[in-house]
Scaffold this motif. Structure first.
Motif, PDB file in Angstrom:
ATOM      1  N   SER A 158       0.499  -1.102   0.094  1.00  0.00           N
ATOM      2  CA  SER A 158       0.178  -0.257   0.001  1.00  0.00           C
ATOM      3  C   SER A 158       0.844   1.546  -0.209  1.00  0.00           C
ATOM      4  O   SER A 158       0.065   2.114  -0.474  1.00  0.00           O
ATOM      5  N   LYS A 159       2.622   1.001   0.319  1.00  0.00           N
ATOM      6  CA  LYS A 159       2.871   2.633   0.097  1.00  0.00           C
ATOM      7  C   LYS A 159       3.996   2.131  -1.017  1.00  0.00           C
ATOM      8  O   LYS A 159       4.179   0.949  -1.359  1.00  0.00           O
ATOM      9  N   ARG A 160       4.984   3.341  -1.498  1.00  0.00           N
ATOM     10  CA  ARG A 160       6.093   3.350  -2.692  1.00  0.00           C
ATOM     11  C   ARG A 160       6.798   2.975  -1.801  1.00  0.00           C
ATOM     12  O   ARG A 160       7.445   2.869  -1.124  1.00  0.00           O
ATOM     13  N   GLY A 161       7.543   2.606  -3.277  1.00  0.00           N
ATOM     14  CA  GLY A 161       8.929   1.807  -2.937  1.00  0.00           C
ATOM     15  C   GLY A 161       8.859   0.665  -1.487  1.00  0.00           C
ATOM     16  O   GLY A 161       8.251   0.217  -1.313  1.00  0.00           O
ATOM     17  N   VAL A 162      10.010   0.876  -1.789  1.00  0.00           N
ATOM     18  CA  VAL A 162      10.794  -0.605  -0.032  1.00  0.00           C
ATOM     19  C   VAL A 162      10.464  -0.041   0.618  1.00  0.00           C
ATOM     20  O   VAL A 162      10.709   1.475   1.481  1.00  0.00           O
ATOM     21  N   ASN A 163       9.831  -0.636   1.291  1.00  0.00           N
ATOM     22  CA  ASN A 163       9.483  -0.240   3.074  1.00  0.00           C
ATOM     23  C   ASN A 163       9.367  -0.892   4.137  1.00  0.00           C
ATOM     24  O   ASN A 163       9.970  -2.153   3.956  1.00  0.00           O
ATOM     25  N   LYS A 164       8.366  -1.064   5.035  1.00  0.00           N
ATOM     26  CA  LYS A 164       8.397  -2.276   5.673  1.00  0.00           C
ATOM     27  C   LYS A 164       8.041  -2.972   5.998  1.00  0.00           C
ATOM     28  O   LYS A 164       7.159  -4.607   6.746  1.00  0.00           O
ATOM     29  N   ASP A 165       6.833  -2.863   4.670  1.00  0.00           N
ATOM     30  CA  ASP A 165       5.873  -3.804   4.379  1.00  0.00           C
ATOM     31  C   ASP A 165       6.828  -5.208   3.596  1.00  0.00           C
ATOM     32  O   ASP A 165       6.523  -6.618   3.087  1.00  0.00           O
ATOM     33  N   MET A 186      12.924  -6.033   7.459  1.00  0.00           N
ATOM     34  CA  MET A 186      11.654  -5.758   7.502  1.00  0.00           C
ATOM     35  C   MET A 186      11.573  -4.555   6.772  1.00  0.00           C
ATOM     36  O   MET A 186      12.747  -3.664   7.500  1.00  0.00           O
ATOM     37  N   GLY A 187      12.088  -3.871   5.814  1.00  0.00           N
ATOM     38  CA  GLY A 187      12.804  -2.782   4.803  1.00  0.00           C
ATOM     39  C   GLY A 187      14.230  -2.350   4.572  1.00  0.00           C
ATOM     40  O   GLY A 187      13.693  -4.314   4.318  1.00  0.00           O
ATOM     41  N   ARG A 188      14.633  -1.776   4.787  1.00  0.00           N
ATOM     42  CA  ARG A 188      15.915  -1.362   4.326  1.00  0.00           C
ATOM     43  C   ARG A 188      17.133  -2.746   4.961  1.00  0.00           C
ATOM     44  O   ARG A 188      16.568  -1.469   6.374  1.00  0.00           O
ATOM     45  N   ILE A 189      17.767  -2.263   4.543  1.00  0.00           N
ATOM     46  CA  ILE A 189      18.900  -3.123   5.502  1.00  0.00           C
ATOM     47  C   ILE A 189      19.871  -1.843   6.259  1.00  0.00           C
ATOM     48  O   ILE A 189      19.794  -1.091   5.659  1.00  0.00           O
TER      49      ILE A 189
END
Length: 324
Positions: A158-165, A186-189
């Motif tokens: 539901s969110k744009r780009g790399v996120n916590k989903d 979860m999300g960015r490393i």
């Protein structure tokens, strides 16, 4: 041991007999006590058809199944056929129909087997070593979602780009045979995620790290005091000095995703690490004629399989906690 176990393969069946192989290992003093890892034990009678043993160190008894993925199974006469179907990557529905077992049983057996495929090969990466992360949309496949509508397979966040989903998977491989697949966060490393995934496999005298320009890899390379070559995606830099690139690892990303989507129609994030371990073993055995034999050897030797299986939920909750 592999040569001895080959004798247990029947001409009628291309796969090794799992139960016979486990007992063969223990009877030939090639195993250890599942309670204390001591290598000395003696036969100690039978327990409902299973060979029983007693450890000379801790004095506790165990059977040929203790700790393995076969511990507690009620239909052990079907495990050879199950493994053959699993190696053919048949669906749970087809396995259920073929073996006349409940689908929940087929599901549990698969994940008990996968829990035995933990990564025991932790050799150092040698030479040019590529590392990059890829992302899977968090999936709760098989579970009724709470607080939102069910999402179709292959949906989007539901969110744009790399996120916590998104579940981040760090894929690292050298130009020989070294490969590591780790569900990181979860999300960015972050730098700490890379350290946990491959920090113990980096040798400053042997490893040359090649990655994208992500700042976490730069910081990791500085901490490890290793040579590092980063590729700048902003200027579409694909290869550096004709030898430094991450094309092999990006190819691995694509093959993992195709395999998971095509063979299983996606998997729950809870079990993603287990499937990555399976993929890694497939890669290690793909040029070997005795795939079935070596696959079974890997599963029966792990006496921590049931412990790993019971720890899957705790590991998943630890992963989900990184969303906060």
């Amino acid at each position: 041991m592999a040569i001895e176990l080959e004798k247990l393969i029947t001409k009628e069946s291309p796969s090794i007999q799992v139960q016979a192989s486990r007992r063969h290992i223990l009877d030939n003093k090639q195993g250890c006590c599942p309670h204390c890892d001591h290598p000395k034990y003696v036969r100690f009678g039978m327990d409902r058809g299973a060979q029983r043993y007693k450890c000379k160190s801790c004095r506790r008894s165990f059977t040929e199944y203790t700790g393995t993925w076969m511990a507690g199974l009620h239909k052990k006469d079907k495990v050879d056929a199950y493994l053959a179907l699993m190696l053919e990557e048949k669906s749970l529905d087809k396995i259920k129909e073929s073996l006349k077992i409940n689908k929940k049983t087929a599901f549990d057996w698969r994940h008990k087997i996968l829990a035995s495929l933990t990564d025991t090969n932790r050799d150092d990466f040698t030479g040019i070593t590529e590392s990059d992360e890829t992302f899977f949309l968090n999936s709760e496949k098989g579970k009724t979602p709470e607080g939102r509508e069910s999402r179709k397979r292959g949906g989007t966040s539901s969110k744009r780009g790399v996120n916590k989903d998104h579940v981040a998977v760090i894929v690292t491989q050298d130009r020989r045979s070294g490969l590591d697949l780790t569900v990181a966060t979860m999300g960015r490393i972050k730098k700490s995620d890379i350290q946990k995934a491959i920090g113990d496999r980096i040798n400053k005298n042997q490893t040359i790290l090649c990655s994208d320009a992500h700042v976490s890899y730069k910081g990791f390379a500085i901490d490890q005091n290793i040579e590092h070559h980063s590729l700048k995606g902003s200027i579409k830099q694909r290869v550096k000095d004709k030898i430094y690139h991450i094309q092999h690892v990006n190819s691995t990303h694509n093959r993992i995703k195709k395999w998971i989507d095509n063979a299983f129609w996606g998997v729950a994030a809870k079990y993603l690490q287990q499937y990555l371990n399976w993929f890694k073993l497939k890669e290690q055995l793909k040029n070997n004629k005795d795939k079935a034999l070596l696959f079974v050897q890997k599963t029966v030797l792990n006496v921590n399989a049931i412990k790993n299986y019971r720890n899957i939920e705790a590991q998943y909750q630890k992963l989900i906690s990184t969303q906060l």
